[in-house]
Design a protein around this motif. Structure first.
Motif, PDB file in Angstrom:
ATOM      1  N   VAL A 454      56.877  40.509 -36.504  1.00 19.99           N
ATOM      2  CA  VAL A 454      55.978  41.487 -35.883  1.00 19.99           C
ATOM      3  C   VAL A 454      54.887  40.712 -35.145  1.00 19.99           C
ATOM      4  CG1 VAL A 454      54.511  43.504 -36.223  1.00 19.99           C
ATOM      5  CG2 VAL A 454      56.430  43.059 -37.787  1.00 19.99           C
ATOM      6  N   LEU A 455      54.781  40.913 -33.830  1.00 18.05           N
ATOM      7  CA  LEU A 455      53.767  40.252 -33.005  1.00 18.05           C
ATOM      8  C   LEU A 455      52.663  41.237 -32.659  1.00 18.05           C
ATOM      9  CD1 LEU A 455      56.081  38.387 -30.441  1.00 18.05           C
ATOM     10  CD2 LEU A 455      55.378  37.649 -32.719  1.00 18.05           C
ATOM     11  N   VAL A 456      51.461  40.716 -32.460  1.00 11.54           N
ATOM     12  CA  VAL A 456      50.339  41.536 -32.018  1.00 11.54           C
ATOM     13  C   VAL A 456      49.569  40.773 -30.952  1.00 11.54           C
ATOM     14  CG1 VAL A 456      48.699  40.680 -33.753  1.00 11.54           C
ATOM     15  CG2 VAL A 456      48.370  42.954 -32.757  1.00 11.54           C
ATOM     16  N   LYS A 473      54.496  35.743 -25.603  1.00 12.15           N
ATOM     17  CA  LYS A 473      53.151  35.333 -26.002  1.00 12.15           C
ATOM     18  C   LYS A 473      52.566  36.377 -26.952  1.00 12.15           C
ATOM     19  CE  LYS A 473      50.632  33.063 -23.075  1.00 12.15           C
ATOM     20  NZ  LYS A 473      49.782  32.655 -21.927  1.00 12.15           N
ATOM     21  N   TYR A 474      51.617  35.931 -27.780  1.00  7.44           N
ATOM     22  CA  TYR A 474      51.033  36.823 -28.778  1.00  7.44           C
ATOM     23  C   TYR A 474      49.703  36.240 -29.244  1.00  7.44           C
ATOM     24  CZ  TYR A 474      53.167  33.287 -31.794  1.00  7.44           C
ATOM     25  OH  TYR A 474      53.528  32.103 -32.364  1.00  7.44           O
ATOM     26  N   ASP A 475      48.952  37.030 -30.000  1.00 10.85           N
ATOM     27  CA  ASP A 475      47.717  36.549 -30.620  1.00 10.85           C
ATOM     28  C   ASP A 475      47.932  36.172 -32.082  1.00 10.85           C
ATOM     29  OD1 ASP A 475      46.224  36.788 -28.331  1.00 10.85           O
ATOM     30  OD2 ASP A 475      45.378  38.731 -28.834  1.00 10.85           O
ATOM     31  N   ASN A 476      48.851  36.844 -32.757  1.00 11.42           N
ATOM     32  CA  ASN A 476      49.192  36.489 -34.144  1.00 11.42           C
ATOM     33  C   ASN A 476      50.520  37.143 -34.481  1.00 11.42           C
ATOM     34  OD1 ASN A 476      48.945  35.276 -36.618  1.00 11.42           O
ATOM     35  ND2 ASN A 476      46.956  36.197 -37.112  1.00 11.42           N
ATOM     36  N   TYR A 477      51.072  36.775 -35.631  1.00  9.83           N
ATOM     37  CA  TYR A 477      52.368  37.331 -36.015  1.00  9.83           C
ATOM     38  C   TYR A 477      52.434  37.514 -37.529  1.00  9.83           C
ATOM     39  CZ  TYR A 477      53.855  32.756 -37.766  1.00  9.83           C
ATOM     40  OH  TYR A 477      53.950  31.591 -38.483  1.00  9.83           O
ATOM     41  N   TYR A 478      53.399  38.328 -37.938  1.00  9.29           N
ATOM     42  CA  TYR A 478      53.683  38.540 -39.368  1.00  9.29           C
ATOM     43  C   TYR A 478      55.190  38.461 -39.549  1.00  9.29           C
ATOM     44  CZ  TYR A 478      53.274  40.489 -44.092  1.00  9.29           C
ATOM     45  OH  TYR A 478      53.312  40.669 -45.456  1.00  9.29           O
TER      46      TYR A 478
END
Length: 726
Positions: A454-456, A473-478
């Motif tokens: 899961v990307l945010v 690209k992303y700011d953070n992930y889970y």
């Protein structure tokens, strides 16, 4: 009498003098007019007043430069008004020499007038020039004559200025420690004087670097001007004035040149050799390790720059106490970092000194080093789909409290992260980051283990991190793993998805403008409301429903369906009875589901009872139309019969085969429309005009007979194609 006589004599003398003065004035005026005609203003053309269209006219003259530097090449291009051959000649007039000089040895060889002719003039000396371009028809003497230029048909004048070569020594490496030297190669005959002024960027004041004009120097030889040191680092404008003492028309200066120069800070022996900054964590401080290149004592200072507002914050409260430069020094930063991008700048100077470099942001230092770090927003993910079974959706509750607006994207891997599938068709539309958002992952899963990523990212940004595995690209992930349990029967069912480049709201808006209809409880038809449309348009209302999901069943041919099953549906249906094997073969030949083909025919013929299904005589032949093809609302019977006659459907078998081909070609297997499910036939956002029906419930209403027959075929391999909107 004496007064009168003397008066008469005086009058005669004055008359003679006046005649002489007037004659001289006329002669001088004529000479000036003639002279000015020879060198009149640039970019003008002169032509005979009575050429009768027989002479050559110059239509265009262009050059490669507006201002030339001494020694460079001037290219002159000319075009005339005729496709006949012409000849060109070129003269140059020097302001300093006051005469015209032929540039080449007479007229050029003949050349087509409507083609560009280019002549090159090499190594012009510094000065101001007028250039004349002459043209005449090839083989003629020309209709005009000028004592300085000779004969021509047309003449074009323009000005050209050749400036000196002016350079600055070692311009890319100059610092406050270096003298600034201007090198001038003017090639000006006679003596010249110069003066130089400088102005630093941000200042409005020009500063003299010479005491007014210099003493005279030889203009024909290169010379050097030493400005000394510019003590303050930064960008400078340097103004150089040259005055030609041989030019009596010059009051202040002959030429002016403005140069730009960046002055670097002074070099220092103290440098930062290594800088290490830990990763930044939200609402926490960090630590820094720094090493200098010297055995002497040094002092350090640390700034943090928030790139969003570009402000520098001194987080070390000035310079540290003196420490050994050849040993790593650790600096603990107590600042609590918020979400965003930051630059960590560390300055160093020799202990006990001010520092040799000055900066508006960092103050004084000998050297500095800078590293960029990101503070990532948190991402909270909760898997609410515990004990997930095959065919179930995956429901995740997600949030990112630091982001005012967040976008999420989900990738799925069934092979431990070797290959990833984008399950959300890119990032979803922005939602509030501080609320828990219910994220449904489609299509439903088959049995097995899956890796979920899961990307945010912040809405309106690209994301601060670029994934090394080509996931964007992303700011953070889970990252999480889900285990899907099998449920029988499952081996003959698979799920795929079709991604649409629209949001559900965009499709709803488009469909609302297309006049969809709905049937009331009394049987009348009326325009459907947005709520009516959304109820049947939104796939999430049906993908988890064992009945409703048959809207998404692919209607291409599949194995596992028998003629006996088809005949059970066709029993008692008039001429369609016992035609199961014909339907099955027609379906196989046209890559279309035989069950759908039977259901379609039964619906269009009223279970085999319509006139088009029992046969209509037309032009002495009986025709059949089982799928309503061509049966327009205005006259369905006659129009349908005409279409059947033109297609050659003179038997039930012909009508089955022809109808199957039509439905397959224009809907099921058409690559332009890609309408191989009931849902796609009713809802087609890519091509609204090619929707099969206006009834918003059409796809749902078609399910009953379709599913009833598939339930009789346990060995049929079913593929459900789930629509996914952005």
């Amino acid at each position: 009498m004496l007064i009168y006589k003397n008066s008469a004599t005086y009058s005669k003398t004055n008359i003679v003098h006046k005649i002489i003065r007037t004659s001289l004035l006329i002669i001088i005026t004529f000479f000036l007019i003639t002279y000015n005609q020879k060198i009149y203003a640039a970019t003008t053309s002169e032509t005979s007043q009575s050429d009768n269209g027989q002479t050559v006219k110059i239509t265009s003259v262009t050059t490669n430069n507006n201002v030339l530097t001494k020694g460079s090449t001037l290219n002159i291009s000319a075009i005339s008004n005729t496709d006949s051959d012409v000849q060109y000649n070129f003269f140059i007039y020097s302001d300093s020499q006051k005469k015209w000089t032929e540039l080449f040895n007479g007229y050029s060889s003949p050349t087509p007038g409507n083609k560009t002719y280019t002549a090159s003039v090499n190594s012009l000396s510094t000065g101001k020039y007028k250039i004349a371009v002459l043209a005449k028809k090839s083989g003629t003497t020309g209709v005009n004559n000028n004592s300085d230029l000779g004969n021509y048909d047309d003449c074009y004048y323009f000005d050209e200025n050749v400036i000196p070569n002016v350079t600055i020594n070692n311009s890319s490496t100059l610092s406050t420690n270096d003298d600034v030297n201007i090198n001038v190669d003017a090639s000006i005959n006679g003596k010249i004087e110069y003066k130089v002024l400088t102005k630093k960027e941000g200042s409005s004041d020009w500063v003299y670097k010479t005491n007014g004009y210099s003493t005279p120097v030889d203009g024909s030889s290169p010379f050097n001007i030493n400005l000394g040191k510019l003590s303050d680092p930064g960008n400078y404008s340097i103004g150089l004035y040259l005055k030609n003492l041989s030019d009596s028309n010059t009051d202040d200066y002959s030429d002016y040149y403005c140069l730009s120069q960046y002055i670097n800070p002074p070099s220092s022996s103290v440098k930062i050799k290594d800088l290490q900054v830990d990763d930044l964590t939200l609402d926490q401080g960090t630590s820094i390790k720094v090493l200098a290149n010297t055995d002497e004592k040094v002092q350090y200072r640390v700034f943090v720059n928030n790139t969003e507002n570009n402000t520098y914050e001194d987080v070390s409260n000035g310079y540290s106490s003196p420490v050994d430069g050849n040993k790593y020094y650790t600096i603990n930063i107590n600042k609590k970092f918020s979400y965003g991008k930051f630059k960590i700048s560390v300055c160093v100077k020799k202990a006990g000194t001010q520092g040799v470099i000055s900066s508006d942001n960092l103050g004084y230092y000998d050297d500095y080093s800078e590293l960029e770090r990101q503070v990532l927003p948190t991402i909270n993910v909760q898997n609410t789909s515990l004990n997930l079974k095959e065919g179930d959706p995956l429901i995740l509750n997600v949030s990112s409290p630091q982001l005012p607006k967040a976008q999420y994207r989900v990738f799925i891997s069934s092979d431990s992260g070797v290959n990833w599938t984008d399950a959300t068709n890119g990032y979803i539309a922005a939602v509030a980051g501080n609320i828990v958002y219910k994220l449904s992952i489609n299509p439903p899963f088959k049995a097995g283990e899956y890796k979920i990523l899961v990307l945010v990212k912040a809405d309106g940004t690209d994301g601060m991190i670029t994934d090394t595995g080509n996931l964007g690209k992303y700011d953070n992930y889970y990252y999480l793993t889900v285990d899907v349990q099998g449920s029988a029967p499952s081996s003959n069912i698979q799920y795929v998805q079709t991604n649409y480049n629209y949001t559900l709201q965009q499709v709803l808006d488009m469909e609302a403008k297309d006049s969809p209809m709905t049937q009331t409880s009394s049987g009348t038809w009326e325009s459907a409301s947005s709520d009516d449309i959304l109820k049947y348009l939104d796939p999430s209302n049906y993908i988890y429903d064992d009945y409703g999901k048959y809207q998404f069943l692919r209607l291409n041919y599949c194995d596992g369906i028998t003629a006996d099953v088809l005949n059970s549906a066709l029993k008692g249906k008039g001429l369609l009875e016992n035609k199961g094997d014909v339907f099955l073969q027609a379906a196989k030949d046209n890559n279309i589901s035989p069950i759908y083909l039977v259901c379609h025919a039964l619906e269009e013929t009223g279970n085999g009872t319509s006139q088009l299904a029992t046969g209509i005589t037309l032009n002495g032949k009986t025709v059949y139309n089982l799928f309503g093809i061509g049966a327009v609302d205005a006259d369905p019977i006659n129009a349908g019969a005409q279409r059947a006659y033109s297609e050659g459907w003179f038997s039930i078998d012909d009508a089955i085969k022809g109808g199957a081909k039509f439905v397959a070609t224009f809907y099921i297997n058409n690559s332009n429309y890609d309408q191989n499910t009931l849902y796609k036939m009713r809802w087609n956002p890519n091509t609204l005009w090619h929707q099969y029906a206006t009834d918003v419930r059409w796809a749902f209403n078609e399910i009953y007979n379709l599913k009833s027959l598939y339930d009789l075929c346990p060995n049929a391999k079913l593929t459900f194609d789930i629509p996914v909107y952005k």
